[in-house]
Design a protein around this motif. Structure first.
Motif, mmCIF file in Angstrom:
data_model
loop_
_atom_site.group_PDB
_atom_site.id
_atom_site.type_symbol
_atom_site.label_atom_id
_atom_site.label_comp_id
_atom_site.label_asym_id
_atom_site.label_seq_id
_atom_site.Cartn_x
_atom_site.Cartn_y
_atom_site.Cartn_z
ATOM 1 N N GLU A 96 0.833 -1.205 0.000
ATOM 2 C CA GLU A 96 0.000 0.000 0.000
ATOM 3 C C GLU A 96 0.873 1.262 0.000
ATOM 4 O OE1 GLU A 96 -4.104 1.112 2.239
ATOM 5 O OE2 GLU A 96 -3.309 -0.896 2.392
ATOM 6 N N SER A 97 0.379 2.300 -0.674
ATOM 7 C CA SER A 97 1.160 3.536 -0.773
ATOM 8 C C SER A 97 1.270 4.209 0.582
ATOM 9 C CB SER A 97 0.491 4.504 -1.733
ATOM 10 O OG SER A 97 0.225 3.894 -2.945
ATOM 11 N N PRO A 98 2.391 4.867 0.830
ATOM 12 C CA PRO A 98 2.514 5.659 2.057
ATOM 13 C C PRO A 98 1.738 6.965 1.915
ATOM 14 C CG PRO A 98 4.446 5.926 0.692
ATOM 15 C CD PRO A 98 3.585 4.932 -0.010
ATOM 16 N N PRO A 99 1.576 7.689 3.007
ATOM 17 C CA PRO A 99 0.901 8.985 2.908
ATOM 18 C C PRO A 99 1.656 9.920 1.959
ATOM 19 C CG PRO A 99 1.123 8.340 5.186
ATOM 20 C CD PRO A 99 1.869 7.332 4.397
ATOM 21 N N SER A 100 0.902 10.826 1.401
ATOM 22 C CA SER A 100 1.487 11.729 0.418
ATOM 23 C C SER A 100 2.508 12.649 1.072
ATOM 24 C CB SER A 100 0.373 12.556 -0.215
ATOM 25 O OG SER A 100 0.908 13.543 -1.031
ATOM 26 N N THR B 180 -9.059 0.630 -7.148
ATOM 27 C CA THR B 180 -7.693 0.874 -6.695
ATOM 28 C C THR B 180 -6.822 1.308 -7.870
ATOM 29 O OG1 THR B 180 -7.174 -1.438 -7.078
ATOM 30 C CG2 THR B 180 -7.686 -0.826 -4.814
ATOM 31 N N CYS B 197 3.210 -0.494 -5.696
ATOM 32 C CA CYS B 197 2.432 0.134 -4.637
ATOM 33 C C CYS B 197 0.999 0.367 -5.090
ATOM 34 C CB CYS B 197 3.104 1.396 -4.123
ATOM 35 S SG CYS B 197 2.934 2.820 -5.148
ATOM 36 N N THR B 199 -2.751 2.438 -4.217
ATOM 37 C CA THR B 199 -3.562 3.456 -3.526
ATOM 38 C C THR B 199 -5.013 3.090 -3.752
ATOM 39 O OG1 THR B 199 -1.940 5.212 -3.755
ATOM 40 C CG2 THR B 199 -4.204 5.875 -3.500
ATOM 41 N N ASP B 606 -5.567 9.276 2.951
ATOM 42 C CA ASP B 606 -4.232 9.816 3.151
ATOM 43 C C ASP B 606 -3.192 8.900 2.515
ATOM 44 O OD1 ASP B 606 -2.349 11.577 3.952
ATOM 45 O OD2 ASP B 606 -2.151 10.759 5.977
ATOM 46 N N GLN B 607 -3.147 8.916 1.188
ATOM 47 C CA GLN B 607 -2.171 8.104 0.460
ATOM 48 C C GLN B 607 -1.644 8.905 -0.712
ATOM 49 O OE1 GLN B 607 -4.424 4.409 -0.303
ATOM 50 N NE2 GLN B 607 -2.788 3.414 0.822
#
Lengths: 157, 718
Positions: A96-100, B180, B197, B199, B606-607
């Protein structure tokens, strides 16, 4: 007639095969009552499909806990026990992507323009005085809906 | 239109040998099914299931995919909406999945005892093993599939485009799907999942955001903004702005360019016919109609009255005849004589006769004289009233009590009559005064009367409104009026409020209740009897009626306000509805909604957005060298349905340029067909000679178990 015969058979503990035959007949008699248009379009999925080894009605018998509980994604992830695997192995959670890293863009909740201001009473962001007047005239329900758009609404539990 | 369903039943199923794999692209929005080696999927439908009831029989049926909405009128869909087997992009509801596969195989024309073809089915990157094993189980157990292979849709799309020469063997795929978005880098033609990754933002969120924004902007047209319609609007009008802030500023300033970019969706609207005053003829006709109805009612009443009089007269005659006959009968024989008639004695008959004559008189409308008649006999009737109690026998005492009661009631009646008479006089006097005033200055008088009428009617209306919906805006309780509170009138609501506050005020500081006398008034307000004070027509309303009658008399232009439903009927009439009221204007929304793909923060997720994801993915790559990085950024492929927005490639490129070191070669290309390429890639892959080595059979699955399945990964370069 077939239906009555079938249910009678069921009552005297007929073999499962009998029951399936009976069910299939019931469904076909049901489709007799369907509108011609619907039958022609074939939008209703038949209950018995020849290519299946196990039919739907065998797997999920009528009346037996129809809404079988399926694990939700959260439960599935929990059951996977990802913490037991090496962290460099990719899995559903750690990809999963980290926070922006970009600064958070603040836009007016109503118009979408850049919003330099925040109304302390409603917590809505607004672009100019007109919008301020507008948000002050908004009923609370709408304020909450606007806030819910960016996941900031007050949630009562 | 990029999304078109294809659900024609195929007839050539039996022509394919059992070695020919079936290829399924199981996307969260669309399900695509076809044969390996072909260029296009045979079957395409929305990946949803509905289980409505047949309206005719009430039987629950299963409907898979989207169908002609005209046919849905035969089904009762109120109990269940469309459901998806996916949560995020993971299949979790395998009952729904099974319906979908049933439908897909059925439409492919499958007619043998089982599906005797290998199956290649797509899944999301790093699919949880639970979902993967359930899917394999379903395919093996229910359909008898000999072997199964899982692959990732975005990777297939990249591989397909690599074959087409769109992208290179080192590169990166940005796949923005329905729920997604993924970024997956490729090194030497193989995906590097360690560096990928995800989101959780996709086309679903864009459509939902647009739908919410529009329904907040146009609450009156909420019913028109269905999911399908908004999806269409999104695909037709939304675009990605190169720079959100400057684009928004254009709109804020209201420039000509912004006006040109503003789209407008005109809802079907027919101008309401200009309201004409009813013509003379109409009025006359209506009056005649009313008159006729009145006449009929009067006739009916008259007929009823005469029939009653007749009845009573007959009864009277009968009783008189009986009495006459009784005269000839001996006293001792009376009981036996009367036994047939139902009466017991002569007195009873006489009493009945008196009663009948009285009601006869009443029916004939001469009731007044009975009361008059009692007047002269007043003194002898109440003969005992003035005699002291101690001079009477017990019987007389009883009689006296009766007389006292009768006397007081008749006196009260008299008094009421007197009062009515006086009121009448008063009214007459007032009318006379009014008349005088009017004659003095008719214009002024009329004006005064009109303003008074207006004020009064407003007051009455206000009270009515308060009574029905309480406080005009429910701002103080916030919940928007759900539940029970809505049905109470103002007084009841106030009572509820008092009760609850009384319950909750406890323990807040010092309890001073009861020190002041006024505190105890609270109980009076709380009591249930308090809220029945609105019985009967109140004074103001009576006054209003009088005024409107008077105004009608003297003012020909006066039109009294409609009595019932006036508040609801009048509001929309304030301003005639115009064409503009039925327009849905898409301005900032056109680029505000797709913006969430780059800034998921806008919808509270928040990604990292799409552009940052590329950076994150590059950072995560284990084997790094500048040349590899440059090769990768030089071949970035966009795929997936949400990549169709115009301006996407430019924005992505600009965003990546901000992250990557200066001078890096960056090339962003769109897949040849962002929607179908995943299936095409999979179909091409499944047609390869080496494909069977990538599949696993039922035996493999049960022997090797879940741990093996967890590590299962197909090689894409074969």
């Amino acid at each position: 007639m077939m239906i009555r015969l079938g249910s009678w058979l069921m009552n005297i503990r007929a073999t499962t095969i009998h029951i399936f035959v009976n069910r299939a007949k019931v469904s076909s008699s049901g489709s007799d009552k369907m509108e011609q248009e619907v039958i022609e379009a074939e939008i209703v999925l038949p209950t018995h499909l020849s290519f299946k080894k196990v039919q739907m009605y065998e797997k999920y018998p009528k009346g037996q806990s129809r809404g079988r509980h399926w694990k939700h994604l959260k439960q599935i992830i929990q059951a996977e026990n990802y913490q037991n695997y090496p962290p460099d192995e990719p899995n559903y959670v750690n990809i999963e992507s980290p926070p922006s890293m970009h600064p958070c863009k603040r836009i007016c909740d109503i118009t979408g323009f850049e919003a330099p201001y925040v109304d302390p009473r409603t917590n809505l962001r607004y672009a100019n005085t007109d919008m301020f007047k507008f948000i002050r005239s908004l009923p609370n329900e709408y304020v909450q809906r606007y806030l819910a758009l960016r996941n900031a609404a007050v949630v009562l539990k | 239109m990029p999304f078109i369903s294809k659900t024609q039943r195929q007839s050539d199923y039996s022509l394919f040998p059992s070695s020919c794999p079936i290829v399924i692209d199981n996307g969260a929005s669309y399900f695509r099914l076809g044969w390996a080696g072909e260029t296009d999927p045979r079957i395409i439908f929305r990946n949803i299931v509905q289980r409505p009831r047949l309206k005719t029989t009430g039987e629950t049926v299963t409907i898979v995919g989207d169908h002609d909405p005209a046919l849905m009128k035969y089904f009762d869909c109120t109990r269940s909406g469309p459901r998806s087997a996916f949560e995020s992009n993971v299949v979790f509801q395998f009952e729904i999945m099974e319906y979908i596969l049933d439908f897909g195989f059925d439409r492919l024309g499958a007619d043998q005892a089982e599906i005797d073809h290998p199956v290649l089915i797509t899944e999301c990157a790093c699919n949880p093993v639970q979902s993967r094993s359930k899917m394999a189980e379903l395919l093996f157990e229910s359909y008898g599939v000999p072997s199964v292979a899982f692959g990732v849709d975005a990777v297939f799309s990249y591989k397909y485009n690599q074959q087409l020469g769109v992208c290179d063997k080192d590169g990166l795929v940005v796949c923005s799907g329905f729920s997604t978005s993924h970024a997956i880098p490729f090194v030497n033609g193989e995906p590097v999942y360690e560096a990928c990754c995800r989101t959780n933002v996709g086309g679903y969120h864009v459509t939902d955001y647009l739908k919410q924004l529009l329904s907040l902007k146009y609450p009156h047209h909420m019913s028109r903004l269905t999911w399908e319609k908004v999806e269409d609007l999104k695909m037709e009008h939304c675009y990605v702005a190169l720079d959100y802030a400057s684009e928004a500023r254009l709109f804020q300033k209201g420039t000509k360019e912004a006006d040109e970019k503003t789209m407008c969706w005109q809802l079907p609207w027919t101008p309401s016919p200009t309201e004409e005053l009813p013509s003379e003829e109409d009025i006359a006709r209506k009056a005649a109609l009313r008159e006729k109805q009145g006449q009929r009612l009067r006739e009916m009443a008259e007929a009823k009255r005469t029939s009653r009089i007749n009845e009573l007269e007959n009864e009277c005659k009968g009783l008189e005849f009986l009495l006459q006959q009784l005269k000839h009968v001996k006293d001792s024989d009376i009981p036996s004589f009367l036994s047939e008639t139902g009466y017991i004695s002569k007195q009873e008959i006489e009493a009945a006769l008196v009663k009948v004559t009285q009601s006869l008189r009443k029916a004939k409308g001469e009731q007044a004289d009975t009361e008059e008649k009692t007047d002269p006999s007043l003194t002898e009737k109440y003969s005992m009233v003035d005699i002291p109690d101690n001079m009477l026998t017990p019987e007389q005492l009883k009689e006296k009590r009766k007389q006292v009661f009768l006397k007081t009631t008749s006196e009260a009646r008299q008094r009421a009559k007197q009062k009515r008479f006086e009121e009448e006089l008063e009214r007459e006097r007032q009318n006379k005064q009014d008349e005088e005033k009017r004659l003095e200055n008719p214009e002024l008088y009329r004006e005064q009367l009109r303003t008074k009428y207006r004020e009064l009617s407003e007051k009455v209306e206000q009270r009515k409104r308060l009574k029905t919906n309480g406080h005009t805006n429910g701002n103080n309780n916030g919940t928007g009026g759900v539940g029970r509170g809505e049905r109470l009138n103002a007084a009841q609501k106030e009572r509820m409020r008092l009760l609850t506050t009384a319950a909750f005020d406890r323990g807040k500081g010092e309890d001073t209740f009861g020190i002041r006398d006024e505190d105890w008034q609270l109980y009076k307000l709380m009591s249930k009897d308090n809220d029945d004070d609105d019985e009967g027509p109140d004074e103001d309303e009576a006054e209003l009626g009088r005024m409107s009658a008077r105004l009608k008399e003297i003012d020909p232009t006066f039109v009294p306000k409609l009595e019932s439903g006036s508040s609801s009927a009048e509001l929309p009439r304030l301003r005639p509805l115009t064409k503009e009221d039925f327009q849905i204007v898409l301005g900032v929304e056109r680029f505000r909604c797709p913006e969430i793909l780059f800034n998921p923060n806008l919808i509270g997720i928040d990604q990292a957005g799409l552009d940052e994801m590329v950076g994150v993915s590059m950072r995560r790559l284990p084997t790094r060298g500048q040349s590899v990085d440059e090769r990768i950024t030089n071949s970035i492929l966009m795929t997936g349905g949400s990549c169709l927005f115009p301006g996407m490639a430019e924005r992505l490129e600009a965003g990546i340029r901000m992250i990557r070191p200066c001078g890096t070669p960056i090339r962003v290309v769109r897949a040849s067909d962002p929607i179908l390429d995943a299936w095409r890639g999979a179909a091409a892959y499944a047609a390869a000679m080496e494909f069977p080595q990538q599949t696993f059979t039922r035996m493999d699955y049960y022997e090797k178990g879940e741990d093996w399945l967890r590590g299962y990964q197909m090689r894409y370069t074969i």
